[in-house]
Scaffold this active site. Structure first.
Site, PDB file in Angstrom:
ATOM      1  N   THR A 134      31.819  22.732  53.626  1.00 37.38           N
ATOM      2  CA  THR A 134      31.075  21.495  53.427  1.00 37.38           C
ATOM      3  C   THR A 134      30.009  21.349  54.509  1.00 37.38           C
ATOM      4  O   THR A 134      29.939  22.136  55.443  1.00 37.38           O
ATOM      5  CB  THR A 134      32.005  20.278  53.452  1.00 37.38           C
ATOM      6  OG1 THR A 134      32.661  20.195  54.727  1.00 37.38           O
ATOM      7  CG2 THR A 134      33.056  20.366  52.359  1.00 37.38           C
ATOM      8  N   HIS A 165      38.660  10.463  56.429  1.00 33.72           N
ATOM      9  CA  HIS A 165      39.129  11.771  56.887  1.00 33.72           C
ATOM     10  C   HIS A 165      39.572  11.715  58.349  1.00 33.72           C
ATOM     11  O   HIS A 165      39.347  10.715  59.037  1.00 33.72           O
ATOM     12  CB  HIS A 165      38.030  12.835  56.730  1.00 33.72           C
ATOM     13  CG  HIS A 165      37.855  13.311  55.332  1.00 33.72           C
ATOM     14  ND1 HIS A 165      37.030  12.672  54.424  1.00 33.72           N
ATOM     15  CD2 HIS A 165      38.395  14.354  54.658  1.00 33.72           C
ATOM     16  CE1 HIS A 165      37.075  13.304  53.268  1.00 33.72           C
ATOM     17  NE2 HIS A 165      37.889  14.341  53.387  1.00 33.72           N
ATOM     18  N   GLY A 211      34.193  26.958  49.927  1.00 32.42           N
ATOM     19  CA  GLY A 211      34.614  25.568  50.038  1.00 32.42           C
ATOM     20  C   GLY A 211      34.023  24.901  51.260  1.00 32.42           C
ATOM     21  O   GLY A 211      34.407  23.781  51.607  1.00 32.42           O
ATOM     22  N   GLY A 269      41.562  29.384  61.297  1.00 31.12           N
ATOM     23  CA  GLY A 269      41.254  27.959  61.189  1.00 31.12           C
ATOM     24  C   GLY A 269      42.311  27.215  60.392  1.00 31.12           C
ATOM     25  O   GLY A 269      43.227  27.809  59.823  1.00 31.12           O
ATOM     26  N   GLU A 280      37.625  36.712  61.586  1.00 30.66           N
ATOM     27  CA  GLU A 280      37.175  35.557  62.364  1.00 30.66           C
ATOM     28  C   GLU A 280      35.851  35.908  63.025  1.00 30.66           C
ATOM     29  O   GLU A 280      35.385  37.039  62.939  1.00 30.66           O
ATOM     30  CB  GLU A 280      38.221  35.178  63.420  1.00 30.66           C
ATOM     31  CG  GLU A 280      39.192  34.085  63.012  1.00 30.66           C
ATOM     32  CD  GLU A 280      38.511  32.722  62.872  1.00 30.66           C
ATOM     33  OE1 GLU A 280      37.323  32.618  63.265  1.00 30.66           O
ATOM     34  OE2 GLU A 280      39.139  31.786  62.367  1.00 30.66           O
ATOM     35  N   MET A 326      42.042  25.585  57.506  1.00 33.94           N
ATOM     36  CA  MET A 326      42.040  25.945  56.097  1.00 33.94           C
ATOM     37  C   MET A 326      42.368  27.413  55.888  1.00 33.94           C
ATOM     38  O   MET A 326      43.076  27.763  54.941  1.00 33.94           O
ATOM     39  CB  MET A 326      40.680  25.627  55.470  1.00 33.94           C
ATOM     40  CG  MET A 326      40.535  24.189  55.005  1.00 33.94           C
ATOM     41  SD  MET A 326      41.810  23.664  53.820  1.00 33.94           S
ATOM     42  CE  MET A 326      41.581  24.856  52.510  1.00 33.94           C
ATOM     43  N   THR A 373      32.762  15.732  49.090  1.00 41.01           N
ATOM     44  CA  THR A 373      33.339  15.130  47.890  1.00 41.01           C
ATOM     45  C   THR A 373      32.699  13.788  47.591  1.00 41.01           C
ATOM     46  O   THR A 373      32.360  13.480  46.440  1.00 41.01           O
ATOM     47  CB  THR A 373      34.859  14.957  48.068  1.00 41.01           C
ATOM     48  OG1 THR A 373      35.446  16.240  48.299  1.00 41.01           O
ATOM     49  CG2 THR A 373      35.489  14.328  46.835  1.00 41.01           C
ATOM     50  N   LYS A 392      36.701  15.887  61.655  1.00 39.15           N
ATOM     51  CA  LYS A 392      35.715  16.298  60.649  1.00 39.15           C
ATOM     52  C   LYS A 392      34.303  16.080  61.190  1.00 39.15           C
ATOM     53  O   LYS A 392      33.984  15.011  61.708  1.00 39.15           O
ATOM     54  CB  LYS A 392      35.917  15.510  59.349  1.00 39.15           C
ATOM     55  CG  LYS A 392      35.044  15.997  58.199  1.00 39.15           C
ATOM     56  CD  LYS A 392      35.462  15.354  56.892  1.00 39.15           C
ATOM     57  CE  LYS A 392      34.558  15.765  55.737  1.00 39.15           C
ATOM     58  NZ  LYS A 392      34.572  17.227  55.500  1.00 39.15           N
ATOM     59  N   GLY A 440      37.477  32.988  58.363  1.00 40.04           N
ATOM     60  CA  GLY A 440      38.014  31.930  59.221  1.00 40.04           C
ATOM     61  C   GLY A 440      39.519  31.883  59.189  1.00 40.04           C
ATOM     62  O   GLY A 440      40.130  30.809  59.097  1.00 40.04           O
TER      63      GLY A 440
END
Length: 267
Positions: free
Chosen positions: A100, A155, A98, A11, A34, A13, A166, A159, A8
């Site tokens: 989510t 957030h 990472g 993106g 990607e 992140m 978290t 999102k 990614g």
């Protein structure tokens, strides 16, 4: 230098991870990719990330570049992460995940694959948040049912999953520390004549607004006092920096599933 592949890459992140890799004395960027239909495919990864030319092109799939690196850093989508883990496991390449929003059978499959390779899987790579995880469990054990437990996560409006990974992890820590089944005590919304709050329930509330990077508040409310444990992310660099730290660590580990608590020596 550990050779890393960034998933990614175009993106939000992915770009920050590339920036943090460029600042790391232990990790170097070997490749980036990607999804095949992304307009950034074929572009210089440095230009996509705002770093100028780096001489590395954004590939259109992991298959094209998997032989170039020792570890993949993946903050993409649940489905894409699953496919990337399948390739990484077959090629014996380490992975830092990472991503989510993973749950149910997909999460179970991800964990099974992760155990067959070297994988750090964490809902939050921030050093500060992982210290929060550690402290939260200790606080819950001491305070127990005498204090009401509430989690608020905030957030940005873009999102897609709620509650955040978290917040979910914090709730799991609280329920485990107090001997509760989270599915039985979690309360995700309140409206109308709901009656008096029970001592057992763990409230998990969500706000979405603007461009807020991420905030998590853990509230222990007693009679006559309250304690609050708060983490505020100022930008995405703390997550990216933690992921790069995890990448340098995991390549030296035996096969298995790890999290950031392992990386930071908090267990």
């Amino acid at each position: 230098m550990v050779k890393a592949i960034v998933a990614g890459a175009a993106g939000r992140m992915g770009g920050r991870i590339i920036h943090m890799i460029r600042q790391s004395p232990h990790v170097e960027l070997a490749a980036a990719f990607e999804r095949p239909d992304h307009p950034g495919v074929g572009s210089d990864v440095g230009q996509v990330a705002g770093l100028g030319s780096l001489g590395i092109k954004v590939a259109g799939s992991l298959k094209e570049v998997i032989g170039l690196g020792e570890v993949i850093i993946d903050f993409t989508s649940p489905e894409a992460t699953l496919e990337n883990l399948k390739l990484a496991s077959a090629a014996n390449v380490a992975v830092v995940v990472g991503t989510t929003g993973m749950s149910g059978t997909l999460l179970d499959e991800v964990k099974t694959l992760a155990k067959g390779t070297r994988c750090v899987l964490s809902p939050n790579m921030s050093v500060g948040v992982n210290v929060m995880f550690k402290i939260a469990g200790e606080m819950a054990k001491v305070l127990g049912n005498d204090y009401d437990m509430e989690i608020l996560e905030v957030h940005h409006r873009f999102k897609k999953d709620a509650p955040s990974g978290t917040a979910t992890r914090l709730a799991q820590i609280l329920s485990a520390a107090t001997g509760r089944e989270l599915d039985d005590v979690a309360v995700y919304q309140r409206k109308g004549m709901i009656g008096e709050r029970t001592s057992e329930e763990i409230g998990i509330q969500t706000w979405r607004a603007g461009d807020i990077t991420g905030e998590h508040t853990l509230l222990f409310g007693g009679i006559g006092e309250r304690l609050e444990l708060i983490h505020r992310a100022h930008n995405r660099d703390n997550f990216a920096r933690g992921a790069v730290k995890a990448a340098a660590w995991v390549v030296r580990q035996p096969a298995g599933l790890y999290d950031m608590q392992d990386v930071l020596g908090l267990k």
